[in-house]
Motif scaffolding. Sequence first.
Motif, PDB file in Angstrom:
ATOM      1  N   UNK A 543      26.338  84.613  80.185  1.00 48.12           N
ATOM      2  CA  UNK A 543      25.954  83.464  80.840  1.00 48.12           C
ATOM      3  C   UNK A 543      24.411  83.499  80.754  1.00 48.12           C
ATOM      4  N   UNK A 544      23.555  82.246  80.826  1.00 47.47           N
ATOM      5  CA  UNK A 544      22.301  82.153  81.049  1.00 47.47           C
ATOM      6  C   UNK A 544      22.225  81.842  82.503  1.00 47.47           C
ATOM      7  N   UNK A 545      21.366  82.649  83.533  1.00 48.43           N
ATOM      8  CA  UNK A 545      21.312  82.692  84.864  1.00 48.43           C
ATOM      9  C   UNK A 545      20.208  81.820  85.286  1.00 48.43           C
ATOM     10  N   UNK A 546      19.309  81.610  84.159  1.00 53.27           N
ATOM     11  CA  UNK A 546      18.159  80.751  84.794  1.00 53.27           C
ATOM     12  C   UNK A 546      17.030  81.404  83.840  1.00 53.27           C
ATOM     13  N   UNK A 547      15.742  81.001  84.030  1.00 50.00           N
ATOM     14  CA  UNK A 547      14.427  81.325  83.318  1.00 50.00           C
ATOM     15  C   UNK A 547      13.485  80.109  83.305  1.00 50.00           C
ATOM     16  N   UNK A 548      12.892  80.034  82.167  1.00 51.46           N
ATOM     17  CA  UNK A 548      11.762  79.059  82.412  1.00 51.46           C
ATOM     18  C   UNK A 548      11.425  78.727  81.085  1.00 51.46           C
ATOM     19  N   UNK A 549      10.733  77.373  80.885  1.00 49.95           N
ATOM     20  CA  UNK A 549      10.479  76.615  79.717  1.00 49.95           C
ATOM     21  C   UNK A 549       8.960  76.591  79.650  1.00 49.95           C
ATOM     22  N   UNK A 550       7.936  77.042  78.550  1.00 52.38           N
ATOM     23  CA  UNK A 550       6.725  76.959  78.636  1.00 52.38           C
ATOM     24  C   UNK A 550       6.378  76.057  77.504  1.00 52.38           C
ATOM     25  N   UNK A 551       5.881  74.944  77.650  1.00 55.36           N
ATOM     26  CA  UNK A 551       5.413  74.077  76.642  1.00 55.36           C
ATOM     27  C   UNK A 551       3.977  73.994  76.410  1.00 55.36           C
ATOM     28  N   UNK A 552       3.711  73.305  75.351  1.00 55.24           N
ATOM     29  CA  UNK A 552       2.146  73.000  75.271  1.00 55.24           C
ATOM     30  C   UNK A 552       1.564  74.208  75.021  1.00 55.24           C
ATOM     31  N   UNK A 553       1.974  75.163  74.307  1.00 58.87           N
ATOM     32  CA  UNK A 553       1.642  76.312  73.801  1.00 58.87           C
ATOM     33  C   UNK A 553       0.925  76.133  72.234  1.00 58.87           C
ATOM     34  N   UNK A 554      -0.381  75.512  72.556  1.00 61.04           N
ATOM     35  CA  UNK A 554      -1.079  75.485  71.174  1.00 61.04           C
ATOM     36  C   UNK A 554      -2.493  75.065  71.669  1.00 61.04           C
ATOM     37  N   UNK A 555      -3.328  75.156  70.602  1.00 58.05           N
ATOM     38  CA  UNK A 555      -4.697  75.026  70.837  1.00 58.05           C
ATOM     39  C   UNK A 555      -4.923  73.907  69.506  1.00 58.05           C
ATOM     40  N   UNK A 556      -5.468  72.709  70.038  1.00 59.36           N
ATOM     41  CA  UNK A 556      -5.487  71.304  69.222  1.00 59.36           C
ATOM     42  C   UNK A 556      -4.171  70.983  68.947  1.00 59.36           C
ATOM     43  N   UNK A 557      -4.062  70.735  67.379  1.00 58.93           N
ATOM     44  CA  UNK A 557      -2.885  70.454  66.935  1.00 58.93           C
ATOM     45  C   UNK A 557      -1.970  71.533  66.417  1.00 58.93           C
ATOM     46  N   UNK A 558      -2.522  72.961  66.633  1.00 56.09           N
ATOM     47  CA  UNK A 558      -1.682  74.147  65.847  1.00 56.09           C
ATOM     48  C   UNK A 558      -1.014  74.831  66.966  1.00 56.09           C
ATOM     49  N   UNK A 559       0.413  74.848  66.824  1.00 61.36           N
ATOM     50  CA  UNK A 559       1.236  75.282  67.879  1.00 61.36           C
ATOM     51  C   UNK A 559       1.469  76.944  67.554  1.00 61.36           C
ATOM     52  N   UNK A 560       2.038  77.611  68.113  1.00 59.24           N
ATOM     53  CA  UNK A 560       2.331  79.032  68.312  1.00 59.24           C
ATOM     54  C   UNK A 560       3.542  78.890  67.435  1.00 59.24           C
ATOM     55  N   UNK A 561       4.043  80.114  66.902  1.00 55.55           N
ATOM     56  CA  UNK A 561       5.420  80.156  66.220  1.00 55.55           C
ATOM     57  C   UNK A 561       6.343  79.924  67.467  1.00 55.55           C
ATOM     58  N   UNK A 562       7.313  79.040  67.332  1.00 51.72           N
ATOM     59  CA  UNK A 562       8.435  79.150  68.403  1.00 51.72           C
ATOM     60  C   UNK A 562       8.778  80.397  68.931  1.00 51.72           C
ATOM     61  N   UNK A 563       8.631  80.681  70.132  1.00 53.81           N
ATOM     62  CA  UNK A 563       8.940  82.109  70.688  1.00 53.81           C
ATOM     63  C   UNK A 563      10.143  81.997  71.766  1.00 53.81           C
ATOM     64  N   UNK A 564      11.414  82.090  71.515  1.00 53.57           N
ATOM     65  CA  UNK A 564      12.339  82.246  72.531  1.00 53.57           C
ATOM     66  C   UNK A 564      12.569  83.751  72.981  1.00 53.57           C
ATOM     67  N   UNK A 565      11.819  83.913  74.191  1.00 50.50           N
ATOM     68  CA  UNK A 565      12.145  85.478  74.670  1.00 50.50           C
ATOM     69  C   UNK A 565      13.492  85.494  75.415  1.00 50.50           C
ATOM     70  N   UNK A 566      14.279  86.629  75.150  1.00 52.51           N
ATOM     71  CA  UNK A 566      15.463  86.594  75.865  1.00 52.51           C
ATOM     72  C   UNK A 566      15.712  87.799  76.505  1.00 52.51           C
ATOM     73  N   UNK A 567      15.683  87.993  77.786  1.00 53.74           N
ATOM     74  CA  UNK A 567      16.122  89.047  78.533  1.00 53.74           C
ATOM     75  C   UNK A 567      17.612  89.400  78.987  1.00 53.74           C
ATOM     76  N   UNK A 568      18.078  90.462  78.413  1.00 49.52           N
ATOM     77  CA  UNK A 568      19.589  90.768  78.760  1.00 49.52           C
ATOM     78  C   UNK A 568      19.696  91.995  79.923  1.00 49.52           C
ATOM     79  N   UNK A 569      20.528  91.741  80.767  1.00 47.72           N
ATOM     80  CA  UNK A 569      20.779  92.864  81.944  1.00 47.72           C
ATOM     81  C   UNK A 569      22.210  93.347  81.651  1.00 47.72           C
ATOM     82  N   UNK A 570      22.294  94.414  81.670  1.00 44.82           N
ATOM     83  CA  UNK A 570      23.516  95.158  81.523  1.00 44.82           C
ATOM     84  C   UNK A 570      23.705  96.160  82.938  1.00 44.82           C
TER      85      UNK A 570
END
Length: 749
Positions: A543-570
Amino acid sequence: MTLDTIKHAEQTPDVQQPWAELGLKQDEYERIRTILGRRPTGAELAMYSVMWSEHCSYKSSKVHLRQFGEKAPENDALLVGIGENAGVVDVGQGYAVTFKVESHNHPSYIEPYQGAATGVGGIVRDILAMGARPVAVMDPLRFGAADHPDTKRVLPGVVAGIGGYGNCLGLPNIGGEVVFDPCYQGNPLVNALCVGVMKHEDIHLAKASGAGNKVILYGARTGGDGIGGVSVLASETFDDTKPTKRPAVQVGDPFQEKLLIECTLEIFREKLVAGIQDLGGAGLSCATSELASAGSGGMRVELDTVPLRDASLSPEEILMSESQERMCAIVEPDKVARFLEICEKWDVIATVIGEVTDGERLEIFWHGEQIVDVPPRTVAHEGPVYERPYARPEWQDALQADDANKLPRPATPAELREQVLKVVSAPNQASKSWITDQYDRFVQGNTVLAQPEDSGMVRVDEETGLGVAVATDGNGRYAKLDPYAGAQLALAEAYRNVAASGAKPLAISDCLNFGSPEDPAVMWQFAEATRGLADGCLTLGTPVTGGNVSLYNQTGDVAIHPTPVVAVLGVIDDVARRTPIGFADEGHLLYLLGDTDEEFGGSAWSQTVHDHLGGLPPKVDLERERLLAEILISASRDGMVDAAHDLSDGGLIQAVVESCLRGGKGARIVVPDGIDPFVFLLSESAGRAVVAVPRSEELRFKDMCGARGLPAVRIGVVDGDAVDVQGQFGIPLAELREAHEATIPGLLA
């Protein structure tokens, strides 16, 4: 200020207010007026502007994030899920672990040291607010081109900030990533993760209940730093024509935070708080409105009692300040004296600034005059919700049709050797020790595994050896090619990394880094990635326990690659049974687990050798990932493998080189019949790992893989002082080490 601020607001509906400068849209401002039945006061406008920002309200992402709840797998280990400061999972023996990953991207570009340092400080307080002792941090990082002059400004500052803050707190930094790509040139990603440990009965939640209970602000004094940080800085696209907004970057003091941690943990031990919240994004506006909104009553706050570093701050500035190292606690009246006594012992400033009421309003006063009178839920939890238009971009088909498998391949063993050396020494695959050596990885004495291992691992219980492992992963190149598959590949890699160390994956946290939500193409990427992650977690039972959304990651009209970072705990029952990546014993047999296909879309080879991005990313088979994990965990627990390394960026040869360098032993590799050596060595097919098996365990290991239906092929042996791919080439470990370790220092010298 007039004698009655609220009444004045009622009587002057046409007064012009700076709602646009505070990041609000006109319809949002009109909605505030509708909620209040009048225009807002300046203080109310300040609160709504920061709390309704993209960073705090998730107004563009909420409709998609709901899938994490709707598709949540059944998982008995989940104790606290989405909606609190951090998720909490049961790891056994009465212990609970809380973890979360968040972003501090824009501040870290403007002021690399303070942006990164306060990112660490903020995530540590999130974990502390759950009732846990923070035990480790990690940092997934993305920078622009490694040879770009600005990378030499941003990267060293970010690394120094992470190390400076975390080292001063005495928290080991046990993992993360460093990725370079031109798409992050004007918009680096600085994501920070923290892990904390507590007993089940020590879990605390952010709520203000019990009329008459006191509201206590404690920690550092409030200053002018960080004002508007979330509403203006983190919720807007960077543009070269706009000011740098330096005042919006917070300033951290790790020594103050260390006092705050120990003070808070002693307060928890004496059970003195009924609710608690850290002050991070949106500062007091967030803490007061969220505590009141989640509680059973209202709240009255005397804002002029807040301890200040700058006496000239206005009420609006005090409410918006994101000064660091502050917490807000709800305390029963008969426990206030002891609470304040503990704070004094730790030299932590503590002030009663208000109390919980039996009403339904958040009321804030300034020198006896009421300046805020709002329903707290409308500030904290009932902000705007946008169903942003989204559409598959017109260029997506052409990008996927530009197949990486058609790129020219090495024609001779000499060319193959040359390209292998180029891949393992490229900035993204090269050793990151120049960076990680600046972090204390072993402080506290419970670190079991740390960089460059597949996952970080810390011991939770000294007597039994109970421990937890965490890995973070994300590949923006894969996600650019296919956001749905890219998100699942990030999940699969982190899941695989945890399992490779011998721990059983339990749950995830995520940091979803994307461009502007006002761009339909970006919103399509976000929608697809979120859907992919939700579907993947359901399949894997994490299950997803929480996290963060960070938008507006771009300079002018050039956006970053979509970058979902996933942390798994075991969780691992005994850290003594963990599996490292290093090949340390000659004679051990090397087995490749999983299937290898011709999969080069988004690969390290296509990027490094051809500067190419196109085609499709590797296929995802989550059932195969689950089976592979079961094999890796069982083999680790039963002593069948002495080393294991997942295969991802750079394919098999990258994993073998890393394991040989880590263990100090070479390897002889045999290419199986019927497969192109180039594909065998450099393909990035998912669901694979390489393991070192003692000869005495070979039969048992092969039988286990065969019985469970996992392809397992013997590909070589640990031997000598070179990586020797028989019939193709050999590279001495000394040459590999030089190539692998010289890149980053050379770029940053």
